[in-house]
Motif scaffolding. Structure first.
Motif, PDB file in Angstrom:
ATOM      1  N   GLN A  62     -36.140  28.212 -51.423  1.00 29.64           N
ATOM      2  CA  GLN A  62     -37.375  28.486 -52.217  1.00 29.64           C
ATOM      3  C   GLN A  62     -38.882  28.541 -51.450  1.00 29.64           C
ATOM      4  N   LEU A  63     -39.537  29.032 -51.504  1.00 31.88           N
ATOM      5  CA  LEU A  63     -41.288  29.505 -50.490  1.00 31.88           C
ATOM      6  C   LEU A  63     -41.073  27.986 -50.053  1.00 31.88           C
ATOM      7  N   GLU A  64     -41.658  27.755 -49.221  1.00 33.00           N
ATOM      8  CA  GLU A  64     -41.588  26.568 -47.992  1.00 33.00           C
ATOM      9  C   GLU A  64     -41.017  25.870 -48.278  1.00 33.00           C
ATOM     10  N   ASP A  65     -39.690  25.741 -48.317  1.00 33.29           N
ATOM     11  CA  ASP A  65     -38.536  25.047 -47.547  1.00 33.29           C
ATOM     12  C   ASP A  65     -38.310  24.744 -46.865  1.00 33.29           C
ATOM     13  N   VAL A  66     -38.331  23.524 -46.442  1.00 25.81           N
ATOM     14  CA  VAL A  66     -38.396  22.866 -44.496  1.00 25.81           C
ATOM     15  C   VAL A  66     -36.533  22.889 -44.400  1.00 25.81           C
ATOM     16  N   LEU A  67     -36.248  23.976 -43.576  1.00 28.05           N
ATOM     17  CA  LEU A  67     -34.531  23.811 -42.733  1.00 28.05           C
ATOM     18  C   LEU A  67     -34.626  22.796 -41.367  1.00 28.05           C
ATOM     19  N   ARG A  68     -33.735  21.374 -41.553  1.00 25.11           N
ATOM     20  CA  ARG A  68     -33.275  21.516 -40.359  1.00 25.11           C
ATOM     21  C   ARG A  68     -31.929  21.489 -40.022  1.00 25.11           C
ATOM     22  N   ILE A  69     -31.797  22.610 -38.779  1.00 24.40           N
ATOM     23  CA  ILE A  69     -30.803  22.466 -38.348  1.00 24.40           C
ATOM     24  C   ILE A  69     -30.277  22.014 -36.803  1.00 24.40           C
ATOM     25  N   ALA A  70     -29.258  21.209 -36.991  1.00 27.69           N
ATOM     26  CA  ALA A  70     -28.412  20.466 -36.191  1.00 27.69           C
ATOM     27  C   ALA A  70     -29.080  21.524 -34.236  1.00 27.69           C
ATOM     28  N   PRO A  71     -28.005  21.134 -33.696  1.00 29.84           N
ATOM     29  CA  PRO A  71     -27.873  21.630 -32.439  1.00 29.84           C
ATOM     30  C   PRO A  71     -26.573  22.091 -32.327  1.00 29.84           C
ATOM     31  N   ILE A  72     -27.405  23.812 -31.702  1.00 30.08           N
ATOM     32  CA  ILE A  72     -25.502  24.773 -31.973  1.00 30.08           C
ATOM     33  C   ILE A  72     -25.721  25.353 -31.143  1.00 30.08           C
ATOM     34  N   ARG A  73     -24.737  26.061 -30.516  1.00 29.06           N
ATOM     35  CA  ARG A  73     -24.589  26.541 -28.904  1.00 29.06           C
ATOM     36  C   ARG A  73     -24.885  27.821 -29.971  1.00 29.06           C
ATOM     37  N   VAL A  74     -25.628  28.896 -30.055  1.00 34.12           N
ATOM     38  CA  VAL A  74     -25.625  30.592 -30.327  1.00 34.12           C
ATOM     39  C   VAL A  74     -25.122  31.316 -28.930  1.00 34.12           C
ATOM     40  N   ALA A  75     -24.316  32.669 -29.554  1.00 36.36           N
ATOM     41  CA  ALA A  75     -23.750  33.334 -28.248  1.00 36.36           C
ATOM     42  C   ALA A  75     -24.760  33.838 -28.134  1.00 36.36           C
ATOM     43  N   GLU A  76     -25.114  34.795 -26.332  1.00 33.68           N
ATOM     44  CA  GLU A  76     -25.519  35.166 -26.167  1.00 33.68           C
ATOM     45  C   GLU A  76     -25.746  36.769 -26.060  1.00 33.68           C
ATOM     46  N   ARG A  77     -26.637  37.300 -27.186  1.00 36.42           N
ATOM     47  CA  ARG A  77     -26.057  39.233 -27.341  1.00 36.42           C
ATOM     48  C   ARG A  77     -25.819  39.381 -26.449  1.00 36.42           C
ATOM     49  N   GLU A  78     -26.720  38.858 -24.592  1.00 39.89           N
ATOM     50  CA  GLU A  78     -26.705  40.303 -23.969  1.00 39.89           C
ATOM     51  C   GLU A  78     -24.625  40.117 -23.704  1.00 39.89           C
ATOM     52  N   GLU A  79     -24.026  38.678 -23.798  1.00 38.75           N
ATOM     53  CA  GLU A  79     -22.785  38.646 -24.257  1.00 38.75           C
ATOM     54  C   GLU A  79     -21.821  40.520 -23.729  1.00 38.75           C
ATOM     55  N   PHE A  80     -22.234  41.056 -24.675  1.00 40.54           N
ATOM     56  CA  PHE A  80     -21.584  41.883 -25.930  1.00 40.54           C
ATOM     57  C   PHE A  80     -21.921  42.847 -25.716  1.00 40.54           C
ATOM     58  N   VAL A  81     -23.709  42.691 -25.178  1.00 40.19           N
ATOM     59  CA  VAL A  81     -24.604  44.132 -25.273  1.00 40.19           C
ATOM     60  C   VAL A  81     -25.380  44.341 -24.239  1.00 40.19           C
ATOM     61  N   PRO A  82     -25.605  45.362 -23.529  1.00 41.80           N
ATOM     62  CA  PRO A  82     -25.895  45.130 -21.808  1.00 41.80           C
ATOM     63  C   PRO A  82     -27.090  45.419 -22.056  1.00 41.80           C
ATOM     64  N   SER A  83     -28.190  44.662 -22.222  1.00 42.60           N
ATOM     65  CA  SER A  83     -29.425  45.033 -22.171  1.00 42.60           C
ATOM     66  C   SER A  83     -30.123  46.145 -21.471  1.00 42.60           C
ATOM     67  N   LYS A  84     -29.668  46.422 -19.850  1.00 48.14           N
ATOM     68  CA  LYS A  84     -30.166  47.022 -19.101  1.00 48.14           C
ATOM     69  C   LYS A  84     -29.148  48.573 -19.229  1.00 48.14           C
ATOM     70  N   LEU A 127     -29.664  47.631 -30.651  1.00 51.04           N
ATOM     71  CA  LEU A 127     -31.814  47.930 -31.384  1.00 51.04           C
ATOM     72  C   LEU A 127     -31.822  45.865 -31.019  1.00 51.04           C
ATOM     73  N   ARG A 128     -31.145  44.773 -31.684  1.00 53.92           N
ATOM     74  CA  ARG A 128     -31.527  43.450 -31.493  1.00 53.92           C
ATOM     75  C   ARG A 128     -31.741  42.876 -30.111  1.00 53.92           C
ATOM     76  N   VAL A 129     -30.714  43.656 -29.234  1.00 49.93           N
ATOM     77  CA  VAL A 129     -31.346  43.149 -27.964  1.00 49.93           C
ATOM     78  C   VAL A 129     -32.785  43.898 -27.340  1.00 49.93           C
ATOM     79  N   LEU A 130     -32.987  45.142 -27.550  1.00 47.73           N
ATOM     80  CA  LEU A 130     -34.393  45.952 -27.677  1.00 47.73           C
ATOM     81  C   LEU A 130     -35.470  44.826 -28.606  1.00 47.73           C
ATOM     82  N   ARG A 131     -35.336  44.501 -29.634  1.00 49.68           N
ATOM     83  CA  ARG A 131     -35.994  43.822 -29.981  1.00 49.68           C
ATOM     84  C   ARG A 131     -36.058  42.647 -30.409  1.00 49.68           C
ATOM     85  N   PRO A 132     -35.466  41.439 -29.656  1.00 49.68           N
ATOM     86  CA  PRO A 132     -35.227  40.376 -29.514  1.00 49.68           C
ATOM     87  C   PRO A 132     -35.686  39.272 -30.258  1.00 49.68           C
ATOM     88  N   GLU A 133     -37.283  39.044 -30.856  1.00 53.79           N
ATOM     89  CA  GLU A 133     -37.449  38.778 -31.442  1.00 53.79           C
ATOM     90  C   GLU A 133     -37.530  39.000 -33.016  1.00 53.79           C
TER      91      GLU A 133
END
Length: 319
Positions: A62-84, A127-133
């Motif tokens: 719903q609009l303005e819901d506040v999610l609290r997400i506990a710490p979790i390791r997110v795999a780096e995208r660069e590990e499988f898509v070479p950014s250069k 594209l997700r590597v080119l636009r990480p934001e």
């Protein structure tokens, strides 16, 4: 959507882009690199809370819901898509249009739209590597790996939903250019043979005409230019079946040049003499209603050198 980190706990405030989306689907997109099993475990253990309360995976945001997400390791995208990687960085030059809501890119032939089936990455991952934001980049539709041309990517879920509705309502117009064997009959303006997917013993997927059990399919055709032994046609798919244009041209006796699945070897060899080394199928232009700017947009993707040079040589040899 706003986001802040308190130590390693993440807080996300939901805006209209994610209104009505299931919490599990939101997290799968938001926590890219985290396995689905881990996301469902977070929900089950109450490590993701909405407005300080436990919720089930089916909960709709719903609009303005506040999610609290506990710490979790997110795999780096660069590990499988070479950014250069050159192939990835060159995609920047293939972007035809971009604003804060969507991207239209001229997809190169030979690049899959997404990873899988032995591919570590595809165009959307690159594209997700080119636009990480951009945390919500998603394909609006797909193109075959060997097909080039206009591909639409949404940056927001609300835009994705609106564009999918246009596809369902058939108000989005997609025109492809295809070089086909022989002289296409100008009277053949609509091809409506049903199409059925088949899997061969080798595991290869092919599509066959089947007017009894196949899915209803419709492609509109128009001749753009004629050459000595082939025709350049515009194909406009009304439905969106797998390999639709390739099979609809084949079933009319006019396979597309250099189609390794549905093509004609003799015709392909003749076209290779012009320097053509890829499937001559190109998503030339796309017309759609921009859901945020509320304007009708038409975008056009230029032919790559292989296709453009092929046409130049065919015109030079025309009698």
């Amino acid at each position: 959507m706003s986001e802040k980190n308190d130590l390693q706990v993440t807080y996300v405030t939901i805006n209209e882009d994610h209104l009505g989306q299931r919490i599990d689907n939101f997290l799968i997109t938001h926590l890219k690199g985290v396995p689905k099993s881990a996301i469902y475990k977070l929900l089950r253990k109450g490590e993701v809370r909405v407005n300080k309360k436990r919720i089930k995976p089916v909960y709709k945001l719903q609009l303005e819901d506040v999610l609290r997400i506990a710490p979790i390791r997110v795999a780096e995208r660069e590990e499988f898509v070479p950014s250069k990687l050159d192939k990835v960085t060159r995609l920047e030059n293939d972007i035809i249009f971009e604003d804060k809501y969507l991207i239209v890119i001229n997809k190169p032939s030979g690049m899959a739209v997404h990873g899988g089936s032995g591919l570590s990455y595809g165009l959307i991952e690159a594209l997700r590597v080119l636009r990480p934001e951009e945390r919500s980049l998603e394909l609006v539709h797909r193109l075959d790996r060997d097909t080039s041309g206009c591909l639409l990517i949404a940056k927001r879920r609300s835009v994705l939903t609106a564009l999918h509705e246009q596809l369902r309502e058939k108000t989005m117009e997609k025109n492809y250019w295809a070089l086909v064997d022989g002289q296409w009959d100008s009277k053949t303006k609509n091809v409506t043979e049903g199409l059925r997917k088949n899997t061969l013993k080798s595991g290869e997927r092919v599509v066959r005409v089947d007017n009894t059990e196949g899915k209803p399919s419709h492609t509109r055709f128009k001749v753009l230019e004629r050459f000595n032994e082939c025709s350049l046609v515009q194909a406009s798919p009304v439905t969106g079946r797998t390999h639709q244009i390739r099979v609809h041209t084949q079933c009319k006796g006019h396979p597309i040049a250099c189609d390794d699945k549905y093509g004609d070897e003799e015709f392909d060899n003749s076209m290779r003499k012009t320097g053509l080394n890829r499937l001559f199928l190109h998503a030339h232009d796309l017309t759609f209603y921009h859901p945020k700017n509320e304007t009708t947009m038409r975008v056009e993707a230029p032919l790559d050198k292989a296709l453009a040079n092929c046409l130049i040589k065919l015109r030079a040899n025309k009698t």
